[in-house]
Design a protein around this motif. Structure first.
Motif, PDB file in Angstrom:
ATOM      1  N   GLN A 112      -9.987  25.510  41.196  1.00 62.73           N
ATOM      2  CA  GLN A 112     -10.124  24.082  41.413  1.00 62.73           C
ATOM      3  C   GLN A 112      -9.015  23.560  42.327  1.00 62.73           C
ATOM      4  O   GLN A 112      -8.100  24.281  42.689  1.00 62.73           O
ATOM      5  CB  GLN A 112     -10.134  23.350  40.073  1.00 62.73           C
ATOM      6  CG  GLN A 112     -11.229  23.793  39.116  1.00 62.73           C
ATOM      7  CD  GLN A 112     -12.636  23.629  39.672  1.00 62.73           C
ATOM      8  OE1 GLN A 112     -12.889  22.754  40.509  1.00 62.73           O
ATOM      9  NE2 GLN A 112     -13.557  24.476  39.213  1.00 62.73           N
ATOM     10  N   GLN A 151     -15.557  23.000  34.081  1.00 60.18           N
ATOM     11  CA  GLN A 151     -16.941  22.557  33.970  1.00 60.18           C
ATOM     12  C   GLN A 151     -17.396  22.528  32.516  1.00 60.18           C
ATOM     13  O   GLN A 151     -18.191  21.669  32.126  1.00 60.18           O
ATOM     14  CB  GLN A 151     -17.863  23.460  34.797  1.00 60.18           C
ATOM     15  CG  GLN A 151     -19.231  22.855  35.061  1.00 60.18           C
ATOM     16  CD  GLN A 151     -19.181  21.547  35.853  1.00 60.18           C
ATOM     17  OE1 GLN A 151     -18.287  21.343  36.688  1.00 60.18           O
ATOM     18  NE2 GLN A 151     -20.120  20.648  35.584  1.00 60.18           N
ATOM     19  N   ASP A 179     -11.142  30.233  37.240  1.00 60.02           N
ATOM     20  CA  ASP A 179     -11.878  29.019  37.555  1.00 60.02           C
ATOM     21  C   ASP A 179     -11.042  28.315  38.619  1.00 60.02           C
ATOM     22  O   ASP A 179      -9.930  27.852  38.338  1.00 60.02           O
ATOM     23  CB  ASP A 179     -12.025  28.160  36.291  1.00 60.02           C
ATOM     24  CG  ASP A 179     -12.626  26.787  36.564  1.00 60.02           C
ATOM     25  OD1 ASP A 179     -13.265  26.613  37.611  1.00 60.02           O
ATOM     26  OD2 ASP A 179     -12.439  25.885  35.720  1.00 60.02           O
ATOM     27  N   THR A 227     -19.190  26.034  41.221  1.00 62.21           N
ATOM     28  CA  THR A 227     -18.236  25.222  40.456  1.00 62.21           C
ATOM     29  C   THR A 227     -16.830  25.286  41.052  1.00 62.21           C
ATOM     30  O   THR A 227     -15.878  24.806  40.441  1.00 62.21           O
ATOM     31  CB  THR A 227     -18.184  25.681  38.987  1.00 62.21           C
ATOM     32  OG1 THR A 227     -17.779  27.052  38.934  1.00 62.21           O
ATOM     33  CG2 THR A 227     -19.538  25.528  38.309  1.00 62.21           C
TER      34      THR A 227
END
Length: 294
Positions: free
Chosen positions: A182, A90, A180, A221
């Motif tokens: 994803q 992000q 993070d 996110t």
């Protein structure tokens, strides 16, 4: 005769003008290309401990895509000491692609880099996470890394898999601020080789399951960026990805250059394998240019 000479001079002038224009254009292109801010985006796979010798005193060879915990720690240690900025997906999107937010004041003058890992290896919990925790204890600085995951291959929480992560592993890394999380597709299928219905399911279900896995945490996110399995994509895949994700990552051994991105769904990444020593990775990282306010 005079007309011929005049025509010849006119033709020479046009040729010279065009040649000068091309040289100037090429020179400007080269200057812009060389001076464009660069962000190394590195892609790893499984992080293993240095294998011990076998009974014959020989060291068992890891897979070519594996990278040792010891080399990774040496590399990350250098980046922390040199005050690199560890980008999340992000961060890259907000500050360098969409440019929807001004650059944070504390980041000006730093060199950005992204450290990413593909697939759902358990070693991200057993080897990577402790390394990140040790770096934080040593330098009081948190290193955030990107995990591109296949939620379809995650282990069930009640099992003690030694090969695949489970949701509990991911939740711990996310809660501590190191991961993070994803998408890498649901089951790591080559997205260019499946029909439109399968493609949509691979993309939408991966996002859905990642968010279910992190439910209750601050997961706004989670699962909004994608790395294509095998690095393969085409126009059909890009169009499908745009329905669910803000960006897509390749595996094409190219460096991200600010201002040279054709599409947010074609973000380049540098592949890392065990042939690349920590010293070589440091050289790759040093290609990053400091970010400034314009």
């Amino acid at each position: 005769m005079k007309k011929f000479i005049k025509f010849k001079k006119s033709k020479s002038f046009i040729f010279g003008f065009c040649l000068t224009f091309i040289v100037v254009l090429a020179t400007n292109w080269l200057i812009l290309n060389l001076t464009a801010p660069r962000i190394p985006i590195l892609g790893f796979h499984s992080i293993i401990d240095s294998p011990p010798p076998n009974n014959n005193g020989e060291t068992q060879q890891p897979l070519d895509s594996d990278y040792t915990k010891q080399d990774l720690q040496q590399f990350l240690d250098y980046l922390v000491r040199q005050d690199f900025w560890f980008l999340s997906t992000q961060d890259l999107y907000d500050y360098f692609i969409a440019k929807s937010q001004p650059l944070p004041a504390q980041r000006i003058g730093q060199r950005p880099i992204m450290i990413s890992f593909d697939d759902s290896y358990k070693t991200y919990y057993t080897n990577l996470l402790p390394t990140l925790e040790l770096l934080e204890q040593t330098y009081n600085k948190k290193v955030k890394v990107v995990l591109f995951l296949n939620p379809g291959s995650l282990a069930k929480d009640q099992t003690k898999s030694t090969t695949h992560l489970n949701c509990g592993d991911l939740r711990e890394g996310l809660r501590k601020g190191f991961f993070d999380l994803q998408s890498h597709g649901l089951t790591h299928k080559d997205l260019t080789k499946i029909n439109p219905q399968e493609l949509d399911f691979e993309l939408s279900e991966a996002q859905k399951q990642l968010r279910q896995c992190t439910e209750g945490l601050d997961n706004k996110t989670v699962g909004i960026h994608l790395a294509y399995p095998y690095g393969n994509m085409n126009k059909q895949v890009e169009a499908a990805a745009a329905k669910y994700y803000l960006s897509g990552y390749l595996y094409n051994s190219r460096i991200f250059k600010l201002g040279w991105l054709k599409s947010p769904y074609q973000i380049p990444r540098l592949s890392v394998n065990r042939q690349k020593t920590s010293e070589r990775l440091i050289k790759m990282a040093e290609r990053a240019l400091k970010v400034t306010v314009k």
